[in-house]
Design an enzyme around this catalytic site. Structure first.
Site, mmCIF file in Angstrom:
data_model
loop_
_atom_site.group_PDB
_atom_site.id
_atom_site.type_symbol
_atom_site.label_atom_id
_atom_site.label_comp_id
_atom_site.label_asym_id
_atom_site.label_seq_id
_atom_site.Cartn_x
_atom_site.Cartn_y
_atom_site.Cartn_z
ATOM 1 N N HIS A 88 -7.816 11.861 14.125
ATOM 2 C CA HIS A 88 -7.128 11.411 12.642
ATOM 3 C C HIS A 88 -5.836 12.760 13.146
ATOM 4 O O HIS A 88 -5.605 13.304 13.423
ATOM 5 C CB HIS A 88 -7.596 12.247 11.275
ATOM 6 N N GLU A 157 -2.297 3.997 12.255
ATOM 7 C CA GLU A 157 -2.050 5.352 11.792
ATOM 8 C C GLU A 157 -0.339 5.972 12.266
ATOM 9 O O GLU A 157 -0.725 6.576 12.335
ATOM 10 C CB GLU A 157 -2.583 6.409 10.991
HETATM 11 P P1 13P Z 1 -0.585 9.350 3.075
HETATM 12 O O1 13P Z 1 -1.177 7.333 2.713
HETATM 13 O O2 13P Z 1 -0.424 10.273 2.296
HETATM 14 O O3 13P Z 1 0.511 8.491 3.678
HETATM 15 O O4 13P Z 1 -1.780 9.403 4.128
HETATM 16 C C1 13P Z 1 -2.184 8.003 5.082
HETATM 17 C C2 13P Z 1 -3.544 8.957 5.865
HETATM 18 O O5 13P Z 1 -2.972 9.803 6.369
HETATM 19 C C3 13P Z 1 -5.086 8.148 5.504
HETATM 20 O O6 13P Z 1 -5.750 9.128 6.585
#
Ligand code: 13P
Length: 239
Positions: A88, A157
């Site tokens: 992450h 992400e």
């Molecule tokens: P947000 O949905 O708060 O942008 O975070 C995304 C995230 O890091 C999920 O792992």
């Protein structure tokens, strides 16, 4: 679809119990067939079997041992945990995990047969350099990672979209997901400022197999609404 709620360092044990009660009854009452995974903090893990999968946000890649402050396999096994988030962006950029450490975690938990939600994503300055630079950056996050691992779920992400309310355009999400699809058969999740208002639209995009939600998943009702949107999409495409 696969819908993941990442609580990060939010919610107490009590709050997590109340949350799970809402989500679990929603999943049973609506005969949800999509995969729902919640990643609470370690302190909120429970022993009970659930109709919603529980994963952990981190783990130390040893069975047990002298690693002060870490949680290892033996402690996870006590709670029946078989699902983990690795790579992450907050662990990479805030907690300073290197690709080498991340790859070591991946190897260890893959050997243990865990479902691994592996996260990749670029910072804004890389995104601004264009798609080629973006994929070169993401390639480095694949170093030491077995993209053919059978229990892999890959989450895209973008760092600049996490917790900011910003998201890439649908075209940009599809572009990256198509590029990732060329590298792996794993289900592909999108994460970064997903909320009730955009979840359905994002899940409907080509090569998007689900979502990884942070802040908007903290509301059980909002998360259930996103699960309902996934179920609605299944009906539309006749699954
Ligand atoms: P947000 O949905 O708060 O942008 O975070 C995304 C995230 O890091 C999920 O792992």
């Amino acid at each position: 679809m696969i819908l993941c709620a990442n609580f990060k360092a939010n919610k107490t044990r009590q709050e997590t119990r109340a949350y799970m009660a809402v989500v679990e009854s929603f999943v049973s009452a609506n005969d949800i067939t999509d995969t729902v995974i919640v990643f609470p903090p370690f302190t909120a893990l429970e022993h009970d079997p659930r109709n919603v999968l529980i994963g952990v946000q981190n783990g130390y890649p040893v069975i047990n041992g002298a690693y002060t402050g870490e949680i290892a396999l033996e402690q996870l096994e006590e709670f029946g945990i078989k699902t983990i988030l690795i790579g992450h962006s907050e662990r990479r950029h805030i907690l300073g995990e290197s690709q080498e450490e991340i790859a070591a975690k991946f190897r260890f938990f893959a050997e243990q047969g865990f479902v691994i939600v592996y996260c990749v994503g670029e910072p804004l300055e890389v995104r601004e350099e264009g798609n080629e630079a973006l994929m070169t950056y993401i390639e480095k996050q694949f170093e030491g990672i077995d993209l053919s691992y059978g229990d892999l779920i890959l989450a895209y992400e973008p760092v600049w979209a996490i917790g900011t309310g910003l998201t890439p355009s649908n075209e940009d999400i599809v572009w990256v997901h198509n590029a990732l699809r060329a590298k792996t058969h794993a289900p592909l999740l999108y994460g970064g400022s997903v909320k009730v208002e955009n979840a359905g639209e994002i899940m409907a995009l080509d090569n998007v197999d689900g979502i990884l939600v942070g802040s908007a998943s903290l509301s059980a009702n909002d998360f259930c609404e996103m699960i309902a949107q996934a179920a609605e999409l299944n009906t539309e495409i006749g699954e």
